[in-house]
Motif scaffolding. Structure first.
Motif, PDB file in Angstrom:
ATOM      1  N   ILE A 158      17.023  -3.693   3.504  1.00  0.00           N
ATOM      2  CA  ILE A 158      16.064  -4.732   2.956  1.00  0.00           C
ATOM      3  C   ILE A 158      16.078  -6.015   3.710  1.00  0.00           C
ATOM      4  CG2 ILE A 158      16.269  -6.328   0.948  1.00  0.00           C
ATOM      5  CD1 ILE A 158      17.617  -4.115  -0.699  1.00  0.00           C
ATOM      6  N   VAL A 159      16.969  -6.516   4.595  1.00  0.00           N
ATOM      7  CA  VAL A 159      16.872  -7.674   5.418  1.00  0.00           C
ATOM      8  C   VAL A 159      15.921  -7.421   6.512  1.00  0.00           C
ATOM      9  CG1 VAL A 159      18.083  -9.038   6.928  1.00  0.00           C
ATOM     10  CG2 VAL A 159      19.221  -8.362   4.825  1.00  0.00           C
ATOM     11  N   ALA A 160      15.978  -6.168   7.146  1.00  0.00           N
ATOM     12  CA  ALA A 160      15.112  -5.806   8.377  1.00  0.00           C
ATOM     13  C   ALA A 160      13.612  -5.681   7.693  1.00  0.00           C
ATOM     14  CB  ALA A 160      15.520  -4.438   8.825  1.00  0.00           C
ATOM     15  N   VAL A 161      13.482  -5.220   6.467  1.00  0.00           N
ATOM     16  CA  VAL A 161      12.106  -5.155   6.195  1.00  0.00           C
ATOM     17  C   VAL A 161      11.488  -6.328   5.824  1.00  0.00           C
ATOM     18  CG1 VAL A 161      10.754  -4.008   4.032  1.00  0.00           C
ATOM     19  CG2 VAL A 161      12.269  -2.719   5.217  1.00  0.00           C
ATOM     20  N   ASN A 177      17.794  -4.784  -8.235  1.00  0.00           N
ATOM     21  CA  ASN A 177      17.255  -5.925  -8.371  1.00  0.00           C
ATOM     22  C   ASN A 177      17.653  -6.797  -6.907  1.00  0.00           C
ATOM     23  OD1 ASN A 177      15.965  -5.851 -11.057  1.00  0.00           O
ATOM     24  ND2 ASN A 177      18.090  -5.647 -11.639  1.00  0.00           N
ATOM     25  N   LEU A 178      16.697  -7.708  -6.701  1.00  0.00           N
ATOM     26  CA  LEU A 178      17.068  -8.843  -5.504  1.00  0.00           C
ATOM     27  C   LEU A 178      16.747 -10.138  -5.985  1.00  0.00           C
ATOM     28  CD1 LEU A 178      17.628  -8.885  -2.556  1.00  0.00           C
ATOM     29  CD2 LEU A 178      15.196  -8.521  -2.107  1.00  0.00           C
ATOM     30  N   SER A 179      17.746 -10.947  -5.447  1.00  0.00           N
ATOM     31  CA  SER A 179      17.321 -12.422  -5.730  1.00  0.00           C
ATOM     32  C   SER A 179      17.369 -12.972  -4.487  1.00  0.00           C
ATOM     33  CB  SER A 179      18.748 -13.197  -6.424  1.00  0.00           C
ATOM     34  OG  SER A 179      19.734 -12.857  -5.660  1.00  0.00           O
ATOM     35  N   LYS A 180      16.616 -14.478  -4.587  1.00  0.00           N
ATOM     36  CA  LYS A 180      16.255 -15.010  -3.286  1.00  0.00           C
ATOM     37  C   LYS A 180      17.611 -15.469  -2.507  1.00  0.00           C
ATOM     38  CE  LYS A 180      13.885 -17.992  -5.808  1.00  0.00           C
ATOM     39  NZ  LYS A 180      13.134 -18.970  -6.034  1.00  0.00           N
ATOM     40  N   ARG A 181      18.700 -15.737  -3.428  1.00  0.00           N
ATOM     41  CA  ARG A 181      19.951 -16.316  -2.868  1.00  0.00           C
ATOM     42  C   ARG A 181      20.663 -15.176  -1.937  1.00  0.00           C
ATOM     43  NH1 ARG A 181      23.922 -20.093  -6.411  1.00  0.00           N
ATOM     44  NH2 ARG A 181      22.150 -21.017  -6.028  1.00  0.00           N
ATOM     45  N   SER A 182      20.825 -13.925  -2.723  1.00  0.00           N
ATOM     46  CA  SER A 182      21.128 -12.890  -2.135  1.00  0.00           C
ATOM     47  C   SER A 182      20.632 -12.418  -0.851  1.00  0.00           C
ATOM     48  CB  SER A 182      21.340 -11.654  -2.948  1.00  0.00           C
ATOM     49  OG  SER A 182      22.047 -12.019  -4.201  1.00  0.00           O
ATOM     50  N   LEU A 183      19.504 -12.482  -0.744  1.00  0.00           N
ATOM     51  CA  LEU A 183      18.601 -12.275   0.523  1.00  0.00           C
ATOM     52  C   LEU A 183      18.889 -13.225   1.614  1.00  0.00           C
ATOM     53  CD1 LEU A 183      16.512 -10.444   2.120  1.00  0.00           C
ATOM     54  CD2 LEU A 183      14.535 -11.887   1.072  1.00  0.00           C
ATOM     55  N   ALA A 184      19.035 -14.226   1.179  1.00  0.00           N
ATOM     56  CA  ALA A 184      19.334 -15.493   2.303  1.00  0.00           C
ATOM     57  C   ALA A 184      20.801 -15.282   2.635  1.00  0.00           C
ATOM     58  CB  ALA A 184      19.131 -16.946   1.518  1.00  0.00           C
ATOM     59  N   ARG A 185      21.576 -14.759   1.735  1.00  0.00           N
ATOM     60  CA  ARG A 185      23.112 -14.692   2.464  1.00  0.00           C
ATOM     61  C   ARG A 185      23.184 -13.449   3.349  1.00  0.00           C
ATOM     62  NH1 ARG A 185      24.906 -14.089  -2.198  1.00  0.00           N
ATOM     63  NH2 ARG A 185      25.254 -11.687  -2.432  1.00  0.00           N
ATOM     64  N   TRP A 186      22.478 -12.720   2.868  1.00  0.00           N
ATOM     65  CA  TRP A 186      22.449 -11.309   3.688  1.00  0.00           C
ATOM     66  C   TRP A 186      22.014 -11.686   5.023  1.00  0.00           C
ATOM     67  CZ3 TRP A 186      20.236  -7.488  -0.385  1.00  0.00           C
ATOM     68  CH2 TRP A 186      20.851  -7.466  -1.509  1.00  0.00           C
ATOM     69  N   GLN A 187      20.747 -12.253   5.095  1.00  0.00           N
ATOM     70  CA  GLN A 187      20.148 -12.790   6.408  1.00  0.00           C
ATOM     71  C   GLN A 187      21.403 -13.534   7.355  1.00  0.00           C
ATOM     72  OE1 GLN A 187      16.383 -14.377   5.182  1.00  0.00           O
ATOM     73  NE2 GLN A 187      15.665 -13.428   7.177  1.00  0.00           N
ATOM     74  N   SER A 188      21.979 -14.404   6.725  1.00  0.00           N
ATOM     75  CA  SER A 188      22.981 -15.220   7.521  1.00  0.00           C
ATOM     76  C   SER A 188      24.020 -14.299   7.932  1.00  0.00           C
ATOM     77  CB  SER A 188      23.378 -16.543   6.406  1.00  0.00           C
ATOM     78  OG  SER A 188      24.458 -17.254   6.950  1.00  0.00           O
ATOM     79  N   VAL A 224      28.187  -8.045   9.651  1.00  0.00           N
ATOM     80  CA  VAL A 224      27.535  -7.109   9.092  1.00  0.00           C
ATOM     81  C   VAL A 224      28.558  -6.286   7.961  1.00  0.00           C
ATOM     82  CG1 VAL A 224      25.650  -6.670  10.560  1.00  0.00           C
ATOM     83  CG2 VAL A 224      27.713  -5.353  10.922  1.00  0.00           C
ATOM     84  N   ASN A 225      29.764  -6.168   8.271  1.00  0.00           N
ATOM     85  CA  ASN A 225      30.588  -5.453   7.538  1.00  0.00           C
ATOM     86  C   ASN A 225      30.908  -6.070   6.302  1.00  0.00           C
ATOM     87  OD1 ASN A 225      30.952  -3.023   8.818  1.00  0.00           O
ATOM     88  ND2 ASN A 225      32.906  -3.614   9.987  1.00  0.00           N
ATOM     89  N   ALA A 226      30.572  -7.535   6.388  1.00  0.00           N
ATOM     90  CA  ALA A 226      30.769  -8.450   5.022  1.00  0.00           C
ATOM     91  C   ALA A 226      29.585  -7.973   3.985  1.00  0.00           C
ATOM     92  CB  ALA A 226      30.710  -9.940   5.452  1.00  0.00           C
ATOM     93  N   LEU A 227      28.859  -7.400   4.383  1.00  0.00           N
ATOM     94  CA  LEU A 227      27.558  -6.726   3.318  1.00  0.00           C
ATOM     95  C   LEU A 227      28.191  -5.473   2.788  1.00  0.00           C
ATOM     96  CD1 LEU A 227      24.266  -7.105   5.632  1.00  0.00           C
ATOM     97  CD2 LEU A 227      25.130  -8.605   3.936  1.00  0.00           C
ATOM     98  N   ALA A 228      29.246  -4.963   3.135  1.00  0.00           N
ATOM     99  CA  ALA A 228      29.848  -4.026   2.252  1.00  0.00           C
ATOM    100  C   ALA A 228      30.615  -4.168   1.193  1.00  0.00           C
ATOM    101  CB  ALA A 228      30.634  -3.122   3.277  1.00  0.00           C
ATOM    102  N   HIS A 229      30.270  -3.455   0.049  1.00  0.00           N
ATOM    103  CA  HIS A 229      31.005  -3.841  -1.295  1.00  0.00           C
ATOM    104  C   HIS A 229      30.924  -2.201  -1.962  1.00  0.00           C
ATOM    105  CE1 HIS A 229      31.841  -5.379  -5.197  1.00  0.00           C
ATOM    106  NE2 HIS A 229      30.737  -4.857  -5.667  1.00  0.00           N
TER     107      HIS A 229
END
Length: 748
Positions: free
Chosen positions: A101-104, A144-155, A162-167
């Motif tokens: 999603i971040v790449a797109v 669903n996707l929120s603006k805050r989540s997208l910004a956090r993933w980019q950061s 990147v492993n912090a994106l795992a859940h």
């Protein structure tokens, strides 16, 4: 998705705020001066039409075009994640979906000339509305996707986390189950112990054991409140056991199957012996049953490998024994030379006294690996495996490498026996032990030593040994054979008597060795009547030992020759001794020698007089009275004789006092003369000499002499003044007390 489009392709897209025909698009490009910008280019290949970059389109047209063509999917080459063995499959999918999603989004917003917040808003709205092409797996994971989540993933992606994106939701709940928290974790610990004790227990068995240990209820904490609940059902125990086995698989494997743990999970080093670079620097030895039968039974194969060159020497033996190890060492030494170190395990044949004695005699350092640690001699373990799988498989009488193979062969054997067939026909056994030894030696010299070895950088053992320039330590074959001879008894230790050495009930005569000598004995396996006697450490050969009964020699002849040799030996050893005895006998008597030494050792000390008092008993008094009558008659003397007696006593006292004064003055003068002589002998002229301080005893002597002179009115006034002051001091009183205790002898 294409970022460069021709006028025809733009018209075909039917984008908002863009012309719907090719000519109209060309006119728009002319009006907007697209052709002169860097975002316009000639299409490569045939035709040469002009292509326009997506960023030249109006914003609404860009959004519509990307919404139509962009696809959220796992990249062909996903971003490389930091290694984390703790990520579950679900967590990895979660991470990959968020990275996609971040790449797109980054590609979506690359050409939009909008602010970051606007781009995020547009992208999240399109995502949540389902307007973007999203693969089902990604939509299922992130609906669903929120603006805050997208910004956090980019950061997190930008920071390399990147492993912090795992859940994994299941992992988030891990450790909070009923059985995991029941009784403050005691139930889970008990279940784990049950698995270690008996790994084949079922969920029903474990639940029964827990009821026996904790009762029919367990204590759990729910929302901070401790409550008691009934023992969970079997299904819950099954899930909990599955989790425990997965979480603690290493510990459980170590406890339940140590061999598998050691071979699959125990730490293993690679290249641990790369420092061994010279031939014969280190050998490793081990033994294993051959995976093939011979006509005379199953043999054990002993392997010796030279670590630096990977050369091997093999020896077959019916049973493991120390003599087989000795023969293997003999074979390897004659072929390669003497090694520096030999490493073995703790097998009885390797740690036997005979084996250790052989190593010590040859100057070889023996090392043993820890018990149950075959990885410490992994090279020889590996070469034995190579032998079993490469050569033993080809041998007639092969019985398999594993228990499973052996069981199958044994089943075939049992079936054949019921049909009346023997082992030889079932297994095809045709080789004897010596024939198998010949095949093994030929395999080692023709096949194995000419095979490239990865540990030698694909060189062969033969070439590696040939390239070495290290000198080879050789041993005479006859001496080596003698060192391999069996010892007498269990340890080879004997004491020579007048009858010689006793071995197995026979006496071996040793005319060249004196009685009482402790010796180390080796027996000749080819001549029962001969043995060889060495010093106790084996480093000195003392002589042969001959048994007349077993050697075929007449006992009387051997005894006569032994006596002659013994007499010559004793005469030679006592010749110098007799000469020394004569010299001692003609010299100074021994008592005078002893007294002279005692006089030298006597201390040069003069004892001070002891304080004494008169001891008396009635008998002593009577004896004194009897003697006193002769010396002091009881009859009184006449007045004239008494006066003469008193005068005589007074004269004697005066003479004693004068002699005491004279001795004191002489002592003072002698001391002054000694000081002056020392100064003259050792000090230069005109040197200032400081007299030694006068001792308290010398001052007291001076005071006594001054007192006598004062009584005769011959003392100078200055000395009288000193005497008056000195008699008031504590030193004078102390010296006076000692004078009274010891008498005038104290002043000498």
């Amino acid at each position: 998705m294409k970022d460069w489009l021709t006028a025809r392709e733009i018209a075909a897209e039917q984008l908002p705020d863009m012309p719907a025909s090719e000519s109209a698009v060309i006119r728009l490009a002319g009006r907007s001066e697209w052709d002169g910008s860097a975002l316009a280019r000639k299409r490569p290949g045939r035709g040469g039409a002009t292509e326009y970059h997506l960023s030249l389109f109006p914003v609404l047209a860009q959004v519509a075009y990307q919404q139509k063509h962009i696809v959220i999917e796992l990249p062909v080459k996903p971003a490389k994640a930091a290694p984390d063995a703790g990520l579950t499959a679900r967590a990895q999918l979660e991470r990959d979906a968020r990275l996609a999603i971040v790449a797109v989004f980054e590609r979506f917003s690359r050409t939009l000339k909008l602010g970051y917040a606007t781009r995020v808003q547009v992208f999240t709205d399109k995502y949540n509305a389902g307007s973007l092409n999203i693969e089902p797996w990604a939509r299922e994971i992130i609906p669903n996707l929120s603006k805050r989540s997208l910004a956090r993933w980019q950061s997190q992606k930008r920071d390399g986390k990147v492993n912090a994106l795992a859940h994994d939701p299941a992992q988030a709940r891990k450790g909070t189950g009923i059985l995991e928290t029941a009784n403050d974790g005691a139930v889970s610990a008990f279940m784990l112990a049950l698995l270690g004790h008996q790994p084949h227990l079922s969920g029903h068995h474990v639940r029964t054991m827990c009821r026996s240990e904790f009762g029919d209820t367990v204590k759990v904490v729910s929302k901070g409140v401790e409550t008691e609940i009934p023992m969970p059902p079997v299904r819950t125990f099954q899930h909990a056991l599955k989790g425990l086995k997965e979480k603690h698989k290493v510990e459980l494997l170590k406890l339940t199957n140590p061999d598998r743990y050691r071979s699959h999970m125990a730490p293993a080093g690679v290249g641990m012996l790369r420092h061994v670079t010279d031939p014969n620097q280190l050998w490793q030895i081990d033994a294993s049953p051959v995976d093939a039968l011979c006509i005379d039974g199953r043999h054990a194969v002993y392997a010796c490998i030279d670590i630096a060159t990977r050369r091997t020497v093999w020896l077959l033996s019916r049973t493991p024994r120390a003599s087989a190890v000795a023969l293997l060492i003999r074979k390897a030494i004659l072929e390669w030379g003497v090694p520096d170190v030999v490493k073995t395990d703790n097998g009885s044949d390797f740690v036997a006294k005979d084996t250790q004695r052989l190593f010590a005699s040859l100057g070889i350092e023996a090392e043993t690996s820890d018990a149950y640690s075959p990885e410490q001699k992994g090279h020889v373990e590996r070469v034995i495996k190579t032998f079993q799988h490469d050569m033993a498989t080809l041998l007639p009488g092969f019985v398999g490498h594993s228990v499973t193979d052996r069981k199958a062969i044994e089943s075939r054997k049992s079936f054949a026996q019921r049909l009346g067939e023997d082992d030889a026909s079932v297994f095809g056994v045709t080789l004897t032990g010596p024939q198998l030894q010949d095949h093994v030696d030929e395999w080692a010299s023709v096949v194995y030593q000419h095979r490239p070895h990865a540990g030698l950088k694909n060189a062969t053992p033969f070439a590696t040994a040939l390239a070495s320039t290290k000198p080879v330590r050789k041993v005479d074959e006859r001496a080596l054979d003698l060192l391999l001879m069996p010892v007498a008894g269990s340890d080879g230790q004997r004491i020579v008597t007048k009858l010689g050495i006793r071995i197995d009930g026979h006496h071996y005569m040793t005319p060249a060795i004196l009685p009482g000598t402790a010796v180390f004995v080796r027996q000749d396996p080819n001549d029962a009547g001969r043995a060889y006697a060495f010093a106790q450490d084996g480093a000195e050969f003392l002589g042969d030992a001959i048994c007349p009964e077993l050697s075929g020699i007449h006992p009387e002849t051997l005894v006569r020759a032994a006596k002659e040799m013994r007499n010559e030996l004793v005469e030679e050893k006592t010749r110098d001794l007799k000469a020394d005895m004569k010299r001692i006998a003609k010299g100074v008597p021994l008592i005078e020698r002893a007294l002279e030494v005692a006089r030298r050792d006597a201390p040069n000390v003069i004892p001070l007089p002891k304080r004494d008092h008169v001891h008396s008993t009635p008998q002593i008094s009577a004896a004194i009275e009897a003697l006193g009558e002769r010396l002091n008659p009881s009859q009184p003397l006449d007045p004239a004789a008494a006066a003469a007696h008193r005068r005589l006593i007074d004269e004697m006292k005066a003479e004693d006092e004068q002699q005491l004064f004279a001795d004191t003055d002489a002592l003072i003068r002698r001391r002054q003369a000694e000081i002056e002589a020392h100064r003259t002998a050792h000090l230069p002229k005109n040197a200032n000499v400081v007299a030694l301080p006068e001792t308290s005893r010398e001052r007291y002597r001076r005071a006594v002499s001054f007192r006598k002179k004062l009584d005769t009115n011959t003392l100078p006034a200055a000395d009288a003044v000193w005497l008056g002051g000195y008699e008031q001091t504590a030193e004078f009183r102390a010296q006076q007390g000692m004078h009274e205790d010891f008498g005038d002898a104290y002043l000498s």
